[in-house]
Design a protein around this motif. Structure first.
Motif, PDB file in Angstrom:
ATOM      1  N   HIS A   1       4.140   8.054   8.802  1.00  0.00           N
ATOM      2  CA  HIS A   1       3.405   7.181   7.870  1.00  0.00           C
ATOM      3  C   HIS A   1       2.038   7.773   7.519  1.00  0.00           C
ATOM      4  N   ARG A   2       1.407   8.430   8.479  1.00  0.00           N
ATOM      5  CA  ARG A   2       0.116   9.066   8.191  1.00  0.00           C
ATOM      6  C   ARG A   2       0.290  10.228   7.215  1.00  0.00           C
ATOM      7  N   THR A   3       1.339  11.025   7.398  1.00  0.00           N
ATOM      8  CA  THR A   3       1.568  12.173   6.520  1.00  0.00           C
ATOM      9  C   THR A   3       1.814  11.725   5.084  1.00  0.00           C
ATOM     10  N   VAL A   4       2.607  10.678   4.905  1.00  0.00           N
ATOM     11  CA  VAL A   4       2.852  10.164   3.554  1.00  0.00           C
ATOM     12  C   VAL A   4       1.546   9.670   2.942  1.00  0.00           C
ATOM     13  N   ALA A   5       0.743   8.951   3.725  1.00  0.00           N
ATOM     14  CA  ALA A   5      -0.532   8.444   3.203  1.00  0.00           C
ATOM     15  C   ALA A   5      -1.468   9.582   2.813  1.00  0.00           C
ATOM     16  N   GLN A   6      -1.463  10.658   3.587  1.00  0.00           N
ATOM     17  CA  GLN A   6      -2.345  11.796   3.288  1.00  0.00           C
ATOM     18  C   GLN A   6      -2.006  12.432   1.942  1.00  0.00           C
ATOM     19  N   GLY A   7      -0.756  12.279   1.497  1.00  0.00           N
ATOM     20  CA  GLY A   7      -0.367  12.852   0.215  1.00  0.00           C
ATOM     21  C   GLY A   7      -1.147  12.277  -0.949  1.00  0.00           C
TER      22      GLY A   7
ATOM     23  N   LEU B   1       0.794  -1.227   0.000  1.00  0.00           N
ATOM     24  CA  LEU B   1       0.000   0.000   0.000  1.00  0.00           C
ATOM     25  C   LEU B   1       0.833   1.287   0.000  1.00  0.00           C
ATOM     26  N   GLU B   2       1.805   1.385   0.890  1.00  0.00           N
ATOM     27  CA  GLU B   2       2.470   2.673   1.094  1.00  0.00           C
ATOM     28  C   GLU B   2       3.338   3.104  -0.094  1.00  0.00           C
ATOM     29  N   PRO B   3       4.140   2.226  -0.678  1.00  0.00           N
ATOM     30  CA  PRO B   3       4.868   2.671  -1.885  1.00  0.00           C
ATOM     31  C   PRO B   3       3.920   3.045  -3.028  1.00  0.00           C
ATOM     32  N   ALA B   4       2.822   2.274  -3.163  1.00  0.00           N
ATOM     33  CA  ALA B   4       1.854   2.579  -4.227  1.00  0.00           C
ATOM     34  C   ALA B   4       1.198   3.928  -3.990  1.00  0.00           C
ATOM     35  N   ALA B   5       0.966   4.281  -2.732  1.00  0.00           N
ATOM     36  CA  ALA B   5       0.360   5.571  -2.419  1.00  0.00           C
ATOM     37  C   ALA B   5       1.239   6.707  -2.918  1.00  0.00           C
ATOM     38  N   ILE B   6       2.556   6.565  -2.728  1.00  0.00           N
ATOM     39  CA  ILE B   6       3.487   7.611  -3.157  1.00  0.00           C
ATOM     40  C   ILE B   6       3.455   7.781  -4.673  1.00  0.00           C
ATOM     41  N   LEU B   7       3.223   6.694  -5.404  1.00  0.00           N
ATOM     42  CA  LEU B   7       3.225   6.738  -6.870  1.00  0.00           C
ATOM     43  C   LEU B   7       1.854   7.040  -7.467  1.00  0.00           C
ATOM     44  N   SER B   8       0.838   7.214  -6.630  1.00  0.00           N
ATOM     45  CA  SER B   8      -0.509   7.448  -7.148  1.00  0.00           C
ATOM     46  C   SER B   8      -0.578   8.787  -7.883  1.00  0.00           C
ATOM     47  N   ASP B   9      -1.465   8.873  -8.884  1.00  0.00           N
ATOM     48  CA  ASP B   9      -1.504  10.059  -9.741  1.00  0.00           C
ATOM     49  C   ASP B   9      -2.008  11.304  -9.030  1.00  0.00           C
ATOM     50  N   ARG B  10      -2.655  11.152  -7.881  1.00  0.00           N
ATOM     51  CA  ARG B  10      -3.177  12.311  -7.162  1.00  0.00           C
ATOM     52  C   ARG B  10      -2.270  12.737  -6.002  1.00  0.00           C
ATOM     53  N   PHE B  11      -1.105  12.136  -5.905  1.00  0.00           N
ATOM     54  CA  PHE B  11      -0.236  12.422  -4.762  1.00  0.00           C
ATOM     55  C   PHE B  11       0.213  13.888  -4.778  1.00  0.00           C
ATOM     56  N   VAL B  12       0.103  14.529  -3.618  1.00  0.00           N
ATOM     57  CA  VAL B  12       0.478  15.931  -3.458  1.00  0.00           C
ATOM     58  C   VAL B  12       1.600  16.028  -2.434  1.00  0.00           C
ATOM     59  N   ILE B  13       2.659  16.730  -2.764  1.00  0.00           N
ATOM     60  CA  ILE B  13       3.784  16.918  -1.844  1.00  0.00           C
ATOM     61  C   ILE B  13       3.554  18.199  -1.057  1.00  0.00           C
ATOM     62  N   ASP B  14       3.247  18.039   0.215  1.00  0.00           N
ATOM     63  CA  ASP B  14       2.995  19.171   1.114  1.00  0.00           C
ATOM     64  C   ASP B  14       4.334  19.585   1.735  1.00  0.00           C
TER      65      ASP B  14
END
Length: 313
Positions: free
Chosen positions: A205-211, A158-171
């Motif tokens: 881990h929560r902050t990365v997921a929120q991206g 889940l977590e690596p895929a979340a980083i690569l998702s097309d809607r990921f936003v870097i806060d």
């Protein structure tokens, strides 16, 4: 400094006295020692500590008597629920609460009034670690070693895929603040207690997921964080691993701040693989130590305790 045995005795006596003691009641060292299955020496030291706190008094020919039960109540007001939280989570971690358990059985097990028990159960419900059964009992979450292994495998997907998702936003402001907190924690590693270290880990881990901008994904990570929070009370990772883990977090944050999500995802995958391996290296020995009463709940970290265990990723 208290030994782990004295800490356990003190915890048990405080709970018993807060529920039963009356001013003037006499405490018999020999009876307490027999009840707890220990020698009288640690019992006497704990009673002396309670005397120093104003709870007990020592009278010639009578021994220790209850002087001021209200002093015990004041002392425990901010600690008894925290202690119960720890005891329940410990018992979950070692498999003693893996069936439906009634409130009465829980009150008897932990020797606490219903109000204290319900406060702990409400906190566990908030973290989705317990839920009421259709009857009158409570169902506790599975936090066994098998559940922990499943959790790691799930997060590795889940977590690596979340980083690569097309809607990921870097806060950037949030990530920069998180990185500064990690830097500070590494410098003050031995000054921070386990809950604060774990909260920093969970926040990463929560902050990365929120991206990824997906509520269900954040909820899933929060659920995994809550499962890991239980095992915090055993501590499967050595203190040096804590330092290394936070350094790995900083590398992932740096890759995200560089807008290199491929590198960040790869680093996250490696990070979780290493964390899983390190977690299970000592797990069985630590579980056995906890079952045998050889591990104190929530030991403080110090430069002298390099072999202490802390759950942190």
């Amino acid at each position: 400094m208290q030994t782990p045995l004295q800490s356990r005795i003190l915890e048990q006596l405080r709970l018993q006295l807060s529920d039963e003691a009356r001013s003037g009641d006499r405490l018999n060292e020999a009876e307490i020692a027999e009840q707890l299955g220990v020698s009288r020496t640690p019992i006497r030291r704990v009673l002396q500590q309670l005397q120093d706190e104003g709870v007990l008094a020592f009278e010639p020919r009578r021994g220790f008597v209850v002087k001021d039960p209200s002093a015990l109540t004041k002392k425990m007001a901010n600690t008894v629920e925290e202690l119960l939280d720890e005891r329940v989570m410990r018992d979950m971690a070692i498999g003693l609460l893996n069936t439906v358990v009634s409130e009465r059985a829980l009150m008897q097990r932990y020797s606490v009034p219903n109000g204290v028990l319900m406060s702990t159960l409400r906190r566990l419900m908030r973290d989705r670690l317990v839920e009421p059964s259709p009857g009158r009992g409570w169902i506790f979450a599975d936090v066994s070693p098998r559940a922990m292994a499943d959790s790691y495998r799930f997060r590795q997907i889940l977590e690596p895929a979340a980083i690569l998702s097309d809607r990921f936003v870097i806060d950037r402001p949030t990530l920069q603040s998180l990185d500064e907190d990690h830097e500070d924690a590494i410098l003050r590693l031995y000054e921070l207690d386990r809950p604060r270290l774990f909260d920093l880990d969970a926040r990463f881990h929560r902050t990365v997921a929120q991206g990824a901008q997906t509520g269900e994904l954040v909820n899933a990570i929060e659920r995994q964080n809550n499962i890991r929070r239980v095992t915090e009370y055993i501590g499967f990772v050595r203190i040096e691993r804590v330092r290394q883990s936070m350094m790995e977090h900083r590398k992932i944050i740096a890759a995200l701040l560089d807008d290199d999500r491929q590198i960040a995802a790869s680093l996250m995958q490696i990070h979780l693989q290493v964390s899983m391996k390190e977690t299970f290296v000592y797990m069985e020995d630590d579980l056995e130590s906890l079952r045998g009463g050889k591990v104190r709940l929530m030991p403080e970290l110090s430069p002298e305790s390099h072999n202490d265990h802390v759950t942190l990723e």
